[in-house]
Design a protein around this motif. Sequence first.
Motif, PDB file in Angstrom:
ATOM      1  N   GLN A 109      -0.838  16.546   8.479  1.00  0.00           N
ATOM      2  CA  GLN A 109      -0.427  15.284   8.419  1.00  0.00           C
ATOM      3  C   GLN A 109      -1.362  14.075   8.656  1.00  0.00           C
ATOM      4  OE1 GLN A 109       2.988  14.453   7.814  1.00  0.00           O
ATOM      5  NE2 GLN A 109       3.025  16.643   7.259  1.00  0.00           N
ATOM      6  N   TYR A 110      -1.285  12.851   8.034  1.00  0.00           N
ATOM      7  CA  TYR A 110      -2.426  11.862   8.483  1.00  0.00           C
ATOM      8  C   TYR A 110      -1.577  10.534   8.734  1.00  0.00           C
ATOM      9  CZ  TYR A 110      -1.837  10.062   3.634  1.00  0.00           C
ATOM     10  OH  TYR A 110      -1.482   9.553   2.210  1.00  0.00           O
ATOM     11  N   ASN A 128       2.367   9.574   9.214  1.00  0.00           N
ATOM     12  CA  ASN A 128       2.928  10.865   9.089  1.00  0.00           C
ATOM     13  C   ASN A 128       3.036  11.423   7.496  1.00  0.00           C
ATOM     14  OD1 ASN A 128       3.135  11.436  12.021  1.00  0.00           O
ATOM     15  ND2 ASN A 128       4.943  10.556  12.073  1.00  0.00           N
ATOM     16  N   SER A 129       2.046  10.854   6.601  1.00  0.00           N
ATOM     17  CA  SER A 129       2.119  11.444   5.596  1.00  0.00           C
ATOM     18  C   SER A 129       1.365  12.568   5.328  1.00  0.00           C
ATOM     19  CB  SER A 129       1.299  10.395   4.462  1.00  0.00           C
ATOM     20  OG  SER A 129       1.938   9.071   4.471  1.00  0.00           O
ATOM     21  N   SER A 130       1.640  13.412   4.039  1.00  0.00           N
ATOM     22  CA  SER A 130       1.144  14.958   3.970  1.00  0.00           C
ATOM     23  C   SER A 130      -0.095  15.006   3.171  1.00  0.00           C
ATOM     24  CB  SER A 130       2.039  15.703   3.389  1.00  0.00           C
ATOM     25  OG  SER A 130       3.273  15.733   3.899  1.00  0.00           O
TER      26      SER A 130
END
Length: 281
Positions: free
Chosen positions: A53-54, A244-246
Motif C-alpha cells: 500500500q502507499y 492506502n492505495s495499492s
Amino acid sequence: MMFSKQLKLAALALAFGVAGAQAAPVGLPLLIEEGSVSGTPANAFWADQLSGQYDEVVTFIDATHFTTVAVFRAGAWYRDGSTVTEGQFLNGPGASGYNLYAKFIGSGTYSTSLSGSDIVTTFSATQNAIELWLDPSRNTVYNIPAAAGAPTPAFTDLALTSGAASLTDDRRLGSASITLAAGGNSSTGLANGNFEIVFGGFTLDAPDGENYFVAPRPFHMTLDLNGNFQSLTPVAGTSVALRNSSANAFFFNSVPEPGALALAGIALLGLGVAGKRRKSA
C-alpha cells in the motif's frame, strides 16, 4: 449505458498501457536472502513481485502540471501470483522481522476531459525517482505533509521518523531515476484510477542491497511500478492526499512488453468495472 461508459474508460486505459494493481506475475524471479538483515535468521527464497500500500500527495501546480510524493509500504513478496510461504520475515514475526518501504517523487503534465458526466484525468509523468529502503527495527513512521508536492518534489518532502530511535538504522537497498515510460488515468466514474511507471537502471546499493538481493547478477534492472489510486478531480493550485492505495513492483532484465501489460491492465480494469456495477445493482 453506465457499463458502456466504463468500457470506454477501460479503452482509454489500454491506450496508455496502464496496468492494474493486481497485474499478472510477469516479473523476473529474484533470489532474496533475509538473513542479510541484522537480527533475522538466514532464509533465502525466490520471488517475482512485491505488493503493498502507499500514501501519496499530488499537487496540481497549474492547469497542466503536477508533482507528487509518495511512500510505499511493502506488504508481501509473491511468486507466480501467490504469497511466498518459505517462512519469510517481511513484516514479522517478533523481533526477527523487518519492514521494507519505498520513497517516490515525480512530476509531469495532466489534462482533463469529459466522458458523459464523468471527469477523466490523464497523467503523463516525465521526471520520477524511487528509493527502496530497509527498516530492520520496524519503527519508521511515514508522514507526508498536505502540501508536500509543491513546488518541486524532493525526497526530503517525505517526513520519516523512527519514534524514540532514529533513521540511522534504516538502509537503502537500491534506487532508480531513469523514466522509460509513465502514465495513468483517473475518473470520477471509476472506483480507482490506474498508473504504470517503468524505471530503467534500478541499481543496488552496496553492501545492503547486494546482500539482500542475491540474484540475478548483474542487477541493473528495469523496475515496473503499477497500481491503483483513488478517484480525484484536479484543481489548479491545490493538493490531494491519496491514502492506502495499492501498488505492485516487478523487476525485468529488459523493458517489458507494453502490449502484455496493457492487456493485463484492461482485463483487470474490466473486473473493477464489473465489481462496481454489481455493487450499484
